[in-house]
Design an enzyme around this catalytic site. Structure first.
Site, mmCIF file in Angstrom:
data_model
loop_
_atom_site.group_PDB
_atom_site.id
_atom_site.type_symbol
_atom_site.label_atom_id
_atom_site.label_comp_id
_atom_site.label_asym_id
_atom_site.label_seq_id
_atom_site.Cartn_x
_atom_site.Cartn_y
_atom_site.Cartn_z
ATOM 1 N N ALA A 30 0.846 -1.193 0.000
ATOM 2 C CA ALA A 30 0.000 0.000 0.000
ATOM 3 C C ALA A 30 0.880 1.242 0.000
ATOM 4 C CB ALA A 30 -0.905 -0.024 1.220
ATOM 5 N N CYS A 45 -2.089 -7.982 7.139
ATOM 6 C CA CYS A 45 -1.692 -6.602 7.453
ATOM 7 C C CYS A 45 -1.531 -6.415 8.969
ATOM 8 C CB CYS A 45 -2.729 -5.621 6.899
ATOM 9 S SG CYS A 45 -2.270 -3.913 7.243
HETATM 10 C C1 FMN Z 1 4.895 -0.126 2.755
HETATM 11 C C2 FMN Z 1 4.307 -1.507 2.749
HETATM 12 C C3 FMN Z 1 2.972 -1.682 2.415
HETATM 13 C C4 FMN Z 1 2.408 -2.960 2.400
HETATM 14 N N1 FMN Z 1 1.109 -3.116 2.011
HETATM 15 C C5 FMN Z 1 0.572 -4.374 1.891
HETATM 16 C C6 FMN Z 1 -0.737 -4.575 1.367
HETATM 17 O O1 FMN Z 1 -1.452 -3.637 0.972
HETATM 18 N N2 FMN Z 1 -1.200 -5.850 1.309
HETATM 19 C C7 FMN Z 1 -0.441 -6.922 1.715
HETATM 20 O O2 FMN Z 1 -0.896 -8.057 1.637
HETATM 21 N N3 FMN Z 1 0.809 -6.751 2.193
HETATM 22 C C8 FMN Z 1 1.327 -5.521 2.275
HETATM 23 N N4 FMN Z 1 2.627 -5.360 2.689
HETATM 24 C C9 FMN Z 1 3.464 -6.547 2.990
HETATM 25 C C10 FMN Z 1 4.254 -6.991 1.751
HETATM 26 O O3 FMN Z 1 3.374 -7.443 0.736
HETATM 27 C C11 FMN Z 1 5.217 -8.133 2.095
HETATM 28 O O4 FMN Z 1 4.490 -9.177 2.659
HETATM 29 C C12 FMN Z 1 6.297 -7.703 3.090
HETATM 30 O O5 FMN Z 1 6.870 -6.461 2.731
HETATM 31 C C13 FMN Z 1 7.406 -8.778 3.211
HETATM 32 O O6 FMN Z 1 8.062 -8.968 1.984
HETATM 33 P P1 FMN Z 1 9.539 -8.345 1.739
HETATM 34 O O7 FMN Z 1 10.413 -8.827 2.868
HETATM 35 O O8 FMN Z 1 9.945 -8.857 0.396
HETATM 36 O O9 FMN Z 1 9.379 -6.845 1.768
HETATM 37 C C14 FMN Z 1 3.202 -4.090 2.731
HETATM 38 C C15 FMN Z 1 4.547 -3.906 3.065
HETATM 39 C C16 FMN Z 1 5.115 -2.640 3.065
HETATM 40 C C17 FMN Z 1 6.575 -2.486 3.414
#
Ligand code: FMN
Length: 328
Positions: free
Chosen positions: A37, A119
């Site tokens: 998001a 979330c």
């Molecule tokens: C700024 C931000 C916004 C996020 N918004 C969502 C979202 O809208 N829906 C969701 O399922 N996960 C959301 N996440 C989680 C990410 O999809 C993901 O699960 C998380 O960042 C871990 O993956 P990574 O280690 O590759 O960043 C968000 C993460 C971040 C950092």
């Protein structure tokens, strides 16, 4: 079909380039862009899809908000032609709002319906949405069932975490419950709600869940070029989150394609896409948070970022970007 985890010997990029299926929807490769998001609007998703992400997902959209005021959610529901498969992520805790939302015309274009059960944001959890559903598996199952019954045959998927509280690990039971309720795929972030985004993603648990369900399991948490070789074999596919911010061409490199337009070209295209989809003002304001990531390690990057804070005209923005990044 099924979870289809690749274990045969081949190069990492060859393995990642194999398609898989979510129900009958073909995903062209094993890399997805995790929804984020505030970042993964239609502009960033277009860049990721052009770079080679096999699946992109909208930012989370409130099912109840859609039912009461679908027009307000228009921007969140924008998709682009580059996104081969269109996937919307809904959040909420009331099955009837999911059911009603899925009747709306604005959701008809989506090929896959994803439900947010991960979330960690306090405002969301307090309402019983997002990761709060991990604590309420029977309601989570009811929501999946309601969506599966109202989706017109389109696959319903869930994105979740391994547990809610610190050291809690309910991933196997919870994901089995979701599968039994009708989830056609699950994206599992290997952290608990209590961990937020800190610590390491628990890939042993992700692999255990992948073994325990028969639908595709998309592993998530810290996926990057450096570790992808070790992660293949532990999940059906891999969702890249923060590492794609400021680097949407990570998908291109991971799938062995190297035709990146370069940093300046990528930033200019990003600004252009933001203007095309959301207008001049949105582009000027929203590119700012991406610039911090694009400019990591770039000479003069700090000054450029500071200078962008006051620019409210895309032509000026483009000139400033060309001046600084063009020189690097
Ligand atoms: C700024 C931000 C916004 C996020 N918004 C969502 C979202 O809208 N829906 C969701 O399922 N996960 C959301 N996440 C989680 C990410 O999809 C993901 O699960 C998380 O960042 C871990 O993956 P990574 O280690 O590759 O960043 C968000 C993460 C971040 C950092």
């Amino acid at each position: 079909m099924g979870k289809d985890i690749i274990t045969t010997a081949a190069s990492a990029s060859d393995k990642l380039n194999r398609p898989f299926y979510i129900k009958d929807v073909k995903i062209k490769n094993r890399l997805t862009l995790a929804p984020m998001a505030g970042f993964t609007d239609a502009a960033m998703r277009t860049l990721a899809a052009e770079g080679g992400a096999g699946l992109t997902v909208t930012e989370m959209v409130s099912a109840k908000g859609l039912v009461y005021n679908a027009e307000k959610c228009e921007g969140l529901l924008l998709t682009s032609a580059a996104e081969g498969v269109r996937c919307v992520q809904l959040f909420g805790h009331e099955p009837e709002f999911f059911r009603e939302a899925l009747k709306l015309d604005c959701l008809k274009k989506f090929d896959v319906i994803d439900i947010n059960m991960g979330c960690p944001v306090p405002k969301i959890v307090k309402n019983g949405d997002g990761s709060a559903l991990i604590k309420n598996p029977s309601l989570a199952a009811e929501i999946v069932k309601a969506c599966a019954a109202s989706s017109g045959g389109r696959p319903v998927t869930v994105k979740t975490r391994i547990g809610f509280d610190k050291d809690e690990n309910v991933a196997v039971e919870f994901c089995r419950t979701l599968e039994k309720a009708g989830a056609a795929a699950i994206t599992l972030h290997g952290r608990t709600r209590a961990q937020g985004y800190g610590g390491q993603s628990d890939w042993d648990t992700i692999a255990r869940v992948a073994d325990s369900v028969s639908v595709p399991l998309i592993g998530n948490g810290d996926v990057c070029e450096e570790n992808i070789g070790d992660l293949i074999g532990r999940a059906t596919a891999f969702a890249v989150g923060r590492r794609a911010i400021g680097d949407p061409w990570i998908f291109s490199r991971m799938t062995g394609k190297t035709d990146s337009p370069g940093l300046c070209g990528t930033v200019l295209r990003h600004i252009g896409l933001m203007r095309e989809y959301y207008g001049e003002h949105y582009a000027c304001v929203n590119i700012r948070k991406h610039m911090g990531y694009y400019l990591r390690g770039v000479r003069g990057g700090k000054e450029l970022k500071a200078g962008l804070m006051t620019i409210d005209c895309v032509d000026e923005l483009i000139a400033a970007v060309r001046k600084i990044i063009g020189q690097n």
